[in-house]
Motif scaffolding. Structure first.
Motif: not given
Length: 344
Positions: A316-317, A313-314, A227, A321, A328
């Motif tokens: 942002t997640k 995507e990774n 990430e 989290d 998001s």
């Protein structure tokens, strides 16, 4: 009135010469006003600015190469590379005050979550080359060794979350690290004063440490968490410019990509061009950094600048989290590869 043959011949000759003179004048005028003439090109160059994220360094070399070698001019652009003195590059670019800028995925993502319509056009470096550096004398070989040590940073929530993630992935206890805000102090000053390790870009600070005879142990954050393999830095513009003037964006990126391609293929020449434009830089550091970065710009991507959706995507997640963003963003609007030249 009658004219002799000789007089008629002279008259024809004079008309012919006047025609040549008028044609020559017309050609010069056309050259001065039409795009295909050199003078016309100079008169029609479009002024464009790109704002840097920091002081000039080898992350920016491709821009200076494109400018110094006339690649921007070939695309009809007169590009001014400026440093930000009036605010955050994301705000300047997102608002359209400056059409292009250097950003990083971390801050660009946060900006978009706040409604700033900024868009990443290219990853300058394909993988994250930053991480945690410590003088070799500190004996820090893994994140587990961070325990009981002093970390020097700026108190950013994202920064602290990255350090926590790296340590947790390695089975270390983040609570055993003491965070110290080093303010404006640079790495070399801080590690001699009150810290044991800090977050740096190896391609500049790490290389400088080696040249100074102060080698570091480097722990790259993307080796511990996928990430954190985000794009840093990137070239950005705004949604409005993409919608209203895509040809400008295309022309700018075509020339810029050519500049970075040269920086990859001819790092010594590229370093010299950067130094020519910014002579106050450390020559030895620029050359060493440029040589190291030459293989990092494109790395394993099919072309320079390529961005992957999963990277956006990774990260942002990860932000969501770790409660660094409430929700998001639409990652498909945060970046585009559409303005990159085709791979060779």
């Amino acid at each position: 009135m009658q004219f002799s043959s000789k007089q008629r011949a002279i008259a024809v000759f004079l008309v012919f010469m006047m025609g040549l003179a008028l044609a020559a004048c017309g050609a010069k005028e056309k050259q001065a006003t039409e795009p295909n003439g050199q003078a016309g090109e100079a008169a029609k160059l479009r002024d464009v600015k790109i704002v840097l994220d920091w002081t000039p360094n080898t992350n920016h070399t491709g821009l200076y190469v494109a400018k110094e070698k006339g690649y921007y001019e070939q695309e009809g652009l007169n590009v001014d590379i400026i440093q930000s003195t009036a605010g955050d590059p994301n705000t300047l670019v997102g608002s359209g005050e400056v059409p292009f800028g250097i950003s990083v995925q971390e801050s660009l993502t946060q900006a978009r979550s706040q409604g700033v319509p900024i868009v990443s056009l290219a990853a300058i470096i394909q993988h994250n080359t930053s991480g945690f550096a410590a003088p070799k004398s500190k004996g820090i070989k893994s994140p587990k060794d961070f325990e009981g040590k002093n970390y020097g940073g700026w108190g950013s929530p994202v920064e602290e979350a990255i350090l926590r993630t790296v340590m947790e992935q390695a089975g270390a206890d983040y609570r055993k690290v003491k965070n110290i805000n080093i303010g404006e102090a640079d790495y070399f000053t801080a590690v001699k004063r009150d810290i044991d390790f800090a977050w740096v870009f190896y391609g500049w600070t790490g290389i400088e440490a080696e040249l100074r005879g102060e080698p570091v142990d480097m722990l790259y954050m993307n080796e511990f968490a996928k990430e954190l393999d985000f794009y840093t830095p990137v070239i950005a513009t705004n949604e409005k410019l993409i919608a209203e003037d895509p040809e400008l964006v295309k022309a700018f990126m075509k020339a810029t990509a050519k500049g970075y391609q040269d920086a990859m293929e001819k790092p010594e020449e590229a370093a010299d061009l950067l130094l020519k434009a910014v002579p106050d830089l450390n020559k030895e550091l620029v050359h060493a950094s440029q040589k190291w970065l030459a293989t990092k710009y494109q790395d394993d991507a099919p072309r320079w600048g390529e961005q992957k959706r999963e990277v956006w995507e990774n990260y942002t997640k990860w932000l969501v989290d770790n409660k660094l963003m409430e929700k998001s963003i639409d990652v498909d609007k945060a970046f585009t590869n559409d303005f990159l030249p085709s791979a060779k």
